[in-house]
Design a protein around this motif. Structure first.
Motif, PDB file in Angstrom:
ATOM      1  N   UNK A  17      12.955 -30.791 102.472  1.00 56.58           N
ATOM      2  CA  UNK A  17      13.787 -29.959 103.351  1.00 56.58           C
ATOM      3  C   UNK A  17      15.244 -30.409 103.300  1.00 56.58           C
ATOM      4  N   UNK A  18      15.475 -31.696 103.232  1.00 57.53           N
ATOM      5  CA  UNK A  18      16.844 -32.211 103.114  1.00 57.53           C
ATOM      6  C   UNK A  18      17.467 -31.725 101.806  1.00 57.53           C
ATOM      7  N   UNK A  19      16.712 -31.780 100.733  1.00 57.81           N
ATOM      8  CA  UNK A  19      17.197 -31.301  99.438  1.00 57.81           C
ATOM      9  C   UNK A  19      17.507 -29.809  99.501  1.00 57.81           C
ATOM     10  N   UNK A  20      16.660 -29.042 100.186  1.00 64.67           N
ATOM     11  CA  UNK A  20      16.899 -27.605 100.329  1.00 64.67           C
ATOM     12  C   UNK A  20      18.197 -27.343 101.094  1.00 64.67           C
ATOM     13  N   UNK A  21      18.442 -28.087 102.165  1.00 68.81           N
ATOM     14  CA  UNK A  21      19.684 -27.933 102.934  1.00 68.81           C
ATOM     15  C   UNK A  21      20.893 -28.224 102.037  1.00 68.81           C
ATOM     16  N   UNK A  22      20.801 -29.286 101.258  1.00 72.70           N
ATOM     17  CA  UNK A  22      21.918 -29.636 100.377  1.00 72.70           C
ATOM     18  C   UNK A  22      22.111 -28.592  99.286  1.00 72.70           C
ATOM     19  N   UNK A  23      21.032 -28.008  98.783  1.00 72.52           N
ATOM     20  CA  UNK A  23      21.154 -26.917  97.804  1.00 72.52           C
ATOM     21  C   UNK A  23      21.876 -25.740  98.440  1.00 72.52           C
ATOM     22  N   UNK A  24      21.532 -25.418  99.680  1.00 70.13           N
ATOM     23  CA  UNK A  24      22.211 -24.334 100.397  1.00 70.13           C
ATOM     24  C   UNK A  24      23.701 -24.629 100.557  1.00 70.13           C
ATOM     25  N   UNK A  25      24.030 -25.824 101.001  1.00 67.35           N
ATOM     26  CA  UNK A  25      25.432 -26.203 101.173  1.00 67.35           C
ATOM     27  C   UNK A  25      26.175 -26.082  99.843  1.00 67.35           C
ATOM     28  N   UNK A  26      25.591 -26.634  98.799  1.00 69.10           N
ATOM     29  CA  UNK A  26      26.237 -26.627  97.487  1.00 69.10           C
ATOM     30  C   UNK A  26      26.378 -25.223  96.915  1.00 69.10           C
ATOM     31  N   UNK A  27      25.512 -24.304  97.336  1.00 64.15           N
ATOM     32  CA  UNK A  27      25.579 -22.926  96.826  1.00 64.15           C
ATOM     33  C   UNK A  27      26.851 -22.218  97.275  1.00 64.15           C
ATOM     34  N   UNK A  28      27.534 -22.757  98.281  1.00 68.65           N
ATOM     35  CA  UNK A  28      28.775 -22.142  98.769  1.00 68.65           C
ATOM     36  C   UNK A  28      30.011 -22.628  98.003  1.00 68.65           C
ATOM     37  N   UNK A  29      29.865 -23.675  97.223  1.00 65.93           N
ATOM     38  CA  UNK A  29      31.017 -24.268  96.551  1.00 65.93           C
ATOM     39  C   UNK A  29      31.399 -23.496  95.295  1.00 65.93           C
ATOM     40  N   UNK A  30      32.701 -23.375  95.037  1.00 64.66           N
ATOM     41  CA  UNK A  30      33.125 -22.733  93.789  1.00 64.66           C
ATOM     42  C   UNK A  30      32.763 -23.605  92.583  1.00 64.66           C
ATOM     43  N   UNK A  31      32.701 -23.021  91.383  1.00 63.80           N
ATOM     44  CA  UNK A  31      32.268 -23.755  90.191  1.00 63.80           C
ATOM     45  C   UNK A  31      32.994 -25.077  89.934  1.00 63.80           C
ATOM     46  N   UNK A  32      34.304 -25.128  90.130  1.00 61.17           N
ATOM     47  CA  UNK A  32      35.045 -26.374  89.857  1.00 61.17           C
ATOM     48  C   UNK A  32      34.645 -27.484  90.824  1.00 61.17           C
ATOM     49  N   UNK A  33      34.446 -27.153  92.078  1.00 60.62           N
ATOM     50  CA  UNK A  33      34.031 -28.136  93.086  1.00 60.62           C
ATOM     51  C   UNK A  33      32.612 -28.605  92.778  1.00 60.62           C
ATOM     52  N   UNK A  34      31.733 -27.672  92.453  1.00 58.65           N
ATOM     53  CA  UNK A  34      30.356 -28.012  92.123  1.00 58.65           C
ATOM     54  C   UNK A  34      30.298 -28.917  90.892  1.00 58.65           C
ATOM     55  N   UNK A  35      31.110 -28.622  89.895  1.00 57.84           N
ATOM     56  CA  UNK A  35      31.137 -29.445  88.679  1.00 57.84           C
ATOM     57  C   UNK A  35      31.652 -30.850  88.988  1.00 57.84           C
ATOM     58  N   UNK A  36      32.665 -30.964  89.830  1.00 58.91           N
ATOM     59  CA  UNK A  36      33.194 -32.282  90.206  1.00 58.91           C
ATOM     60  C   UNK A  36      32.120 -33.093  90.933  1.00 58.91           C
ATOM     61  N   UNK A  37      31.378 -32.453  91.830  1.00 61.83           N
ATOM     62  CA  UNK A  37      30.320 -33.150  92.558  1.00 61.83           C
ATOM     63  C   UNK A  37      29.184 -33.541  91.627  1.00 61.83           C
ATOM     64  N   UNK A  38      28.879 -32.700  90.671  1.00 59.92           N
ATOM     65  CA  UNK A  38      27.835 -33.023  89.699  1.00 59.92           C
ATOM     66  C   UNK A  38      28.237 -34.244  88.867  1.00 59.92           C
ATOM     67  N   UNK A  39      29.499 -34.305  88.473  1.00 56.58           N
ATOM     68  CA  UNK A  39      29.987 -35.458  87.702  1.00 56.58           C
ATOM     69  C   UNK A  39      29.847 -36.746  88.503  1.00 56.58           C
ATOM     70  N   UNK A  40      30.183 -36.698  89.794  1.00 55.75           N
ATOM     71  CA  UNK A  40      30.045 -37.879  90.655  1.00 55.75           C
ATOM     72  C   UNK A  40      28.568 -38.282  90.753  1.00 55.75           C
ATOM     73  N   UNK A  41      27.702 -37.294  90.908  1.00 61.26           N
ATOM     74  CA  UNK A  41      26.272 -37.562  91.018  1.00 61.26           C
ATOM     75  C   UNK A  41      25.726 -38.204  89.749  1.00 61.26           C
ATOM     76  N   UNK A  42      26.042 -37.630  88.609  1.00 61.83           N
ATOM     77  CA  UNK A  42      25.527 -38.141  87.330  1.00 61.83           C
ATOM     78  C   UNK A  42      26.102 -39.549  87.046  1.00 61.83           C
ATOM     79  N   UNK A  43      27.376 -39.723  87.331  1.00 61.66           N
ATOM     80  CA  UNK A  43      28.027 -41.021  87.071  1.00 61.66           C
ATOM     81  C   UNK A  43      27.393 -42.143  87.887  1.00 61.66           C
ATOM     82  N   UNK A  44      26.980 -41.868  89.108  1.00 67.15           N
ATOM     83  CA  UNK A  44      26.420 -42.912  89.966  1.00 67.15           C
ATOM     84  C   UNK A  44      24.965 -43.228  89.646  1.00 67.15           C
ATOM     85  N   UNK A  45      24.318 -42.408  88.845  1.00 69.54           N
ATOM     86  CA  UNK A  45      22.923 -42.657  88.496  1.00 69.54           C
ATOM     87  C   UNK A  45      22.783 -43.667  87.364  1.00 69.54           C
ATOM     88  N   UNK A  46      23.862 -43.842  86.589  1.00 68.24           N
ATOM     89  CA  UNK A  46      23.920 -44.706  85.425  1.00 68.24           C
ATOM     90  C   UNK A  46      23.061 -45.855  85.470  1.00 68.24           C
TER      91      UNK A  46
END
Length: 157
Positions: free
Chosen positions: A128-157
């Protein structure tokens, strides 16, 4: 070679193999990146957000007024979760932790930080937490979403 050494060696190999399999499964479990293109997840998240988050963060993800100005109690109002806030600056794992455990000083907030944000670990499941975050992220424009994805992928290293 003694039978005892053979048994010990075999047990060590099985144990190492099991540990490696468990580690691989743990790394693969959970989302690598919460996908806001999954419309089923987003629709589920919209309902959960409305019932659990909107009262503070706003029905339109807009946050509380003057969210950068401390309240009389020294705490900050709830920030927006749309592109105008800072939610997208954080990796998915941190966002999940913040929702699940609230803002924890020294981990997901500065040391000494106090918040009105409740912990949802006993209220919402991880899914349910993941679903809420998917909903929140669905409102972001492509550039913002891409920046957040880069932060996410970089921290998983």
């Amino acid at each position: 070679m003694s039978r005892k050494k053979l048994v010990f060696g075999a047990a060590a190999i099985v144990l190492l193999g099991s540990a490696a399999a468990l580690y691989t499964a743990m790394k693969q479990s959970g989302p690598v990146f919460i996908d806001p293109d999954d419309q089923t997840l987003v629709m589920q998240g919209r309902v959960i957000y409305a019932n659990n988050c909107a009262s503070c963060h706003g029905a339109e993800l807009q946050g509380q007024p003057d969210w950068r100005q401390r309240l009389a109690n020294g705490r900050l109002p709830a920030p927006p979760h749309d592109k105008t806030g800072h939610t997208w600056h954080h990796p998915d794992a941190m966002l999940i932790d913040m929702v699940k455990n609230s803002l924890v000083p020294g981990r997901t907030a500065p040391r000494g930080y106090e918040t009105d944000m409740p912990a949802y670990r006993d209220i919402l499941t991880d899914e349910e937490i993941i679903a809420v975050l998917a909903y929140i992220k669905s409102s972001w424009p492509p550039k913002v979403l891409e920046a957040q994805k880069e932060v996410t992928v970089r921290t998983q290293g």
